[in-house]
Design an enzyme around this catalytic site. Structure first.
Site, mmCIF file in Angstrom:
data_model
loop_
_atom_site.group_PDB
_atom_site.id
_atom_site.type_symbol
_atom_site.label_atom_id
_atom_site.label_comp_id
_atom_site.label_asym_id
_atom_site.label_seq_id
_atom_site.Cartn_x
_atom_site.Cartn_y
_atom_site.Cartn_z
ATOM 1 N N LYS A 191 -146.483 -42.128 54.106
ATOM 2 C CA LYS A 191 -146.426 -41.908 52.652
ATOM 3 C C LYS A 191 -147.738 -42.482 52.125
ATOM 4 C CE LYS A 191 -145.403 -42.830 48.236
ATOM 5 N NZ LYS A 191 -146.206 -43.697 47.357
ATOM 6 N N SER A 249 -146.655 -55.015 47.880
ATOM 7 C CA SER A 249 -146.094 -56.119 47.086
ATOM 8 C C SER A 249 -144.765 -56.596 47.648
ATOM 9 C CB SER A 249 -145.881 -55.643 45.656
ATOM 10 O OG SER A 249 -144.922 -54.601 45.637
ATOM 11 N N GLY A 253 -141.880 -54.129 49.048
ATOM 12 C CA GLY A 253 -141.384 -54.386 50.406
ATOM 13 C C GLY A 253 -139.902 -54.717 50.393
ATOM 14 N N GLU A 272 -145.394 -56.240 55.281
ATOM 15 C CA GLU A 272 -146.341 -57.342 55.083
ATOM 16 C C GLU A 272 -146.561 -57.402 53.583
ATOM 17 O OE1 GLU A 272 -149.768 -58.557 54.002
ATOM 18 O OE2 GLU A 272 -150.732 -57.412 55.608
ATOM 19 N N CYS A 309 -154.739 -59.746 51.098
ATOM 20 C CA CYS A 309 -153.479 -60.471 51.307
ATOM 21 C C CYS A 309 -153.770 -61.858 51.869
ATOM 22 C CB CYS A 309 -152.560 -59.684 52.228
ATOM 23 S SG CYS A 309 -153.388 -59.051 53.667
ATOM 24 N N GLU A 395 -148.178 -65.542 44.068
ATOM 25 C CA GLU A 395 -149.438 -64.812 44.265
ATOM 26 C C GLU A 395 -149.916 -64.140 42.973
ATOM 27 O OE1 GLU A 395 -149.160 -61.201 46.598
ATOM 28 O OE2 GLU A 395 -151.203 -61.417 47.308
HETATM 29 P P1 NAP Z 1 -146.876 -51.683 45.972
HETATM 30 O O1 NAP Z 1 -146.533 -51.516 44.532
HETATM 31 O O2 NAP Z 1 -145.985 -52.550 46.744
HETATM 32 O O3 NAP Z 1 -146.909 -50.227 46.611
HETATM 33 C C1 NAP Z 1 -147.175 -49.991 47.987
HETATM 34 C C2 NAP Z 1 -146.600 -48.645 48.388
HETATM 35 O O4 NAP Z 1 -145.171 -48.716 48.388
HETATM 36 C C3 NAP Z 1 -146.944 -47.523 47.427
HETATM 37 O O5 NAP Z 1 -147.048 -46.337 48.158
HETATM 38 C C4 NAP Z 1 -145.749 -47.482 46.503
HETATM 39 O O6 NAP Z 1 -145.581 -46.255 45.888
HETATM 40 C C5 NAP Z 1 -144.610 -47.779 47.464
HETATM 41 N N1 NAP Z 1 -143.474 -48.399 46.784
HETATM 42 C C6 NAP Z 1 -143.501 -49.518 46.019
HETATM 43 N N2 NAP Z 1 -142.277 -49.815 45.579
HETATM 44 C C7 NAP Z 1 -141.439 -48.861 46.068
HETATM 45 C C8 NAP Z 1 -140.044 -48.601 45.958
HETATM 46 N N3 NAP Z 1 -139.237 -49.396 45.245
HETATM 47 N N4 NAP Z 1 -139.547 -47.519 46.581
HETATM 48 C C9 NAP Z 1 -140.352 -46.686 47.286
HETATM 49 N N5 NAP Z 1 -141.675 -46.871 47.426
HETATM 50 C C10 NAP Z 1 -142.221 -47.938 46.835
HETATM 51 O O7 NAP Z 1 -148.340 -52.221 46.173
HETATM 52 P P2 NAP Z 1 -149.717 -51.810 45.486
HETATM 53 O O8 NAP Z 1 -149.564 -50.659 44.560
HETATM 54 O O9 NAP Z 1 -150.668 -51.642 46.584
HETATM 55 O O10 NAP Z 1 -150.165 -53.103 44.683
HETATM 56 C C11 NAP Z 1 -149.315 -53.781 43.825
HETATM 57 C C12 NAP Z 1 -149.210 -55.236 44.248
HETATM 58 O O11 NAP Z 1 -148.951 -55.354 45.647
HETATM 59 C C13 NAP Z 1 -150.465 -56.047 44.059
HETATM 60 O O12 NAP Z 1 -150.590 -56.519 42.750
HETATM 61 C C14 NAP Z 1 -150.284 -57.148 45.084
HETATM 62 O O13 NAP Z 1 -149.520 -58.199 44.566
HETATM 63 C C15 NAP Z 1 -149.532 -56.524 46.191
HETATM 64 N N6 NAP Z 1 -150.348 -56.125 47.364
HETATM 65 C C16 NAP Z 1 -150.224 -56.817 48.493
HETATM 66 C C17 NAP Z 1 -150.932 -56.427 49.606
HETATM 67 C C18 NAP Z 1 -150.825 -57.145 50.901
HETATM 68 O O14 NAP Z 1 -151.743 -57.033 51.680
HETATM 69 N N7 NAP Z 1 -149.738 -57.800 51.196
HETATM 70 C C19 NAP Z 1 -151.746 -55.318 49.571
HETATM 71 C C20 NAP Z 1 -151.842 -54.602 48.409
HETATM 72 C C21 NAP Z 1 -151.109 -55.010 47.308
HETATM 73 P P3 NAP Z 1 -146.130 -46.053 44.394
HETATM 74 O O15 NAP Z 1 -147.541 -46.546 44.368
HETATM 75 O O16 NAP Z 1 -146.002 -44.594 44.190
HETATM 76 O O17 NAP Z 1 -145.276 -46.902 43.512
#
Ligand code: NAP
Length: 533
Positions: A191, A249, A253, A272, A309, A395
């Protein structure tokens, strides 16, 4: 091999471009340029329920064929993807630069990391001993007779992978999760992250080309687009999906973990998620090299706009002795440039989180202009201040860190004991500090996946010993790593074969060890064909 690809804005299902249907044609979305917030062509059409089903069913059909492919053939496939990435590096970098505003030199390094980790997994599967073959030969004369039991790791079946926003190549479509799941013998359905759709499509086309070039079943790989949660949720709940890899996030996750756990047949989710990566500066190091530590820390928490991260987001330093260090850190922060963050959502959460901590701000860099800009912010408090507001330890994704002035070893230890699970913890000290703070090391070891001495946590080497994991909430399963060759173990499970004749046993388990693997033969490790040491 193609050096450039036209981008069509369509999902790729088992090598074929998908078409939007009536429902999704009106929901087209775009990538955006974070520098000015402008939409980038082309439009991308979200996949629909039938696309998810088609991709999973093609993966199911491919799984038995791909799962028994030799390590050599699987290695060739991974190397072909790696070569495709290197050949199209220019095209990938230009799309990724436009969609993420990450600098080209950083993206050039990420291309090398992406193809490098694919070759790393190719090495692992070609050598073959990762399957952990264990053989206990039978003894019919024992009372009761001892059966012949042999076990090895086998693939799980179709794996869903969620690309991360902050590594558009190395943790995305053909990043570490995809590489390790493919290496273990599983078809993969990605995805794509909506923040870099064009980069994702190019990477997906490279994998699909490699599937075709290696004569593999087309269902080995599919790529689905969506800028909402429908496709991701449908994938995780699809009865034929066997495991999930995710980087993002804690909220995202955890949502996927909950979906997977509620299925009639629950499946593992290797997520992660967030990490604050605490740093402990010990008195000897502070006395020796305060200036150098401040420069190193500033470089680390602002690297990539703080969107790693492994960013050090919480730094403990001895109160009193830390004033020169804090002053230097303030100077560097005040002189720092503005950054463009990856998405409007990340920029909005950053601004809100920094504003909520405004009472602790001691320095700030240049103010951001247009687009999804962010200024660097240094926050400072005391150990008592942190204890009074525990949410400060959460974070904040972006260029900020919280410096906590702690009184003596007791407060450092108390702070360490209060930590949740993190990917890393760092100790900056002298060897004499280490002797004095031995108990701090023991506490930290129980909290993280990687303990670092006298270096900064950003930068994760792809190697055999690396652990990029850690107890929840850093990851969903602290027994695993998402970087390095051990990541392959997330997508395999042990199967024991009892009493099977040599002719039907997998080669890895046959008496004459035709693959020359390192195996546990009746309790002794060896790799000889005669199984004698
Ligand atoms: P995210 O919101 O967790 O999204 C990551 C992926 O998962 C995207 O494809 C998102 O789709 C999908 N997703 C999120 N919530 C979902 C749900 N409830 N059901 C189904 N799919 C879902 O992360 P992000 O957009 O990359 O960044 C947002 C936050 O994540 C940052 O502010 C940071 O805190 C954290 N982050 C952490 C890391 C790490 O390395 N651990 C890396 C990047 C970001 P959509 O985008 O379509 O919602």
């Amino acid at each position: 091999m193609n050096t450039s690809f036209e981008v069509h804005g369509r999902s790729l299902i088992a090598g074929q471009m998908a078409s939007p249907n009536e429902a999704t044609v009106t929901r087209a979305f775009h990538g955006f340029n974070p520098v000015d917030g402008s939409a980038l062509p082309p439009a991308f059409y979200p996949a629909h329920a039938a696309d998810v089903d088609a991709a999973v069913l093609a993966a199911v059909a491919a799984a038995p064929v791909y799962g028994v492919l030799s390590g050599r053939a699987r290695g060739q496939f991974l190397r072909r993807i790696a070569d495709g990435i290197d050949a199209a590096a220019g095209c990938l970098i230009e799309h990724a630069h436009a969609e993420t505003a990450l600098p080209r030199p950083r993206l050039t390094g990420e291309v090398a990391r992406t193809s490098g980790q694919l070759r790393h997994f190719a090495d692992v599967v070609e050598e073959g001993s990762w399957v952990m073959a264990r053989i206990d030969t039978g003894n019919p004369d024992r009372t009761p007779p001892k059966p012949d039991v042999r076990s090895m790791l086998r693939p799980l079946g179709p794996v869903a992978v969620f690309g991360a926003s902050n590594f558009p190549l190395a943790f995305s479509v053909c990043g570490g999760d995809t590489a390790s799941a493919l290496a273990a013998g599983n078809p993969v359905i990605v995805k794509a992250h909506p923040a870099h759709p064009a980069t994702s499509e190019v990477a997906g086309r490279i994998v699909a080309e490699a599937v075709e070039a290696c004569g593999l079943p087309s269902g080995v790989f599919s790529l689905l687009f969506d800028d909402g949660h429908e496709v991701g949720s449908a994938l995780v709940t699809h009865p034929e999906i066997c495991a999930v890899g995710f980087t993002g996030s804690l909220r995202g996750g955890k949502a996927l973990m909950d979906l997977a756990a509620k299925r009639p047949r629950p499946i593992p989710v290797y997520a992660e998620m967030g990490s604050v990566n605490p740093v402990f500066i010990l008195p000897g190091a502070l006395a020796d090299r305060a200036e150098q530590l401040a420069t190193g820390l500033h470089g680390s928490f602002t690297l990539g706009g703080g969107q790693f991260c492994t960013k050090p987001g919480l730094v403990f330093a001895p109160a009193g002795a830390s004033s020169a260090f804090a002053e230097r850190l303030q100077q560097l922060t005040n002189a720092g440039p503005a950054f463009s963050l990856l998405t409007s959502g990340i920029a909005a959460v950053y601004e809100k989180s920094v504003a909520a901590r405004g009472h602790l701000q001691t320095a700030a860099g240049a103010t951001a202009g247009s687009g999804w800009g962010a200024k660097t912010v240094l926050l400072e408090t005391t150990f008592a201040g942190l204890a009074a507001e525990p949410a400060l330890a959460e974070e904040v994704f972006g260029p900020t860190t919280l410096l906590v002035h702690a009184h003596g070893k007791a407060e450092m230890l108390q702070a360490a004991r209060a930590l949740e699970g993190h990917l890393t913890a760092t100790i900056l000290g002298t060897e004499a500090d280490l002797v004095e703070y031995e108990d701090l090391l023991l506490v930290l070891e129980s909290k993280v996946g990687r303990l670092i001495f006298n270096a900064f946590p950003t930068g994760v080497e792809v190697c055999h010993a690396m652990v990029h994991g850690g107890p929840f909430p850093a990851t969903s399963d602290g027994r695993s790593t998402s970087v390095g060759s051990q990541a392959i173990f997330r997508f395999a499970r042990p199967v024991a074969y009892q009493g099977l004749p040599q002719s039907v046993l997998p080669e890895a388990l046959r008496d004459d060890n035709p693959l020359g693997l390192l195996r546990l033969w009746n309790g002794a490790w060896n790799s000889t064909r005669t199984n004698k040491l």
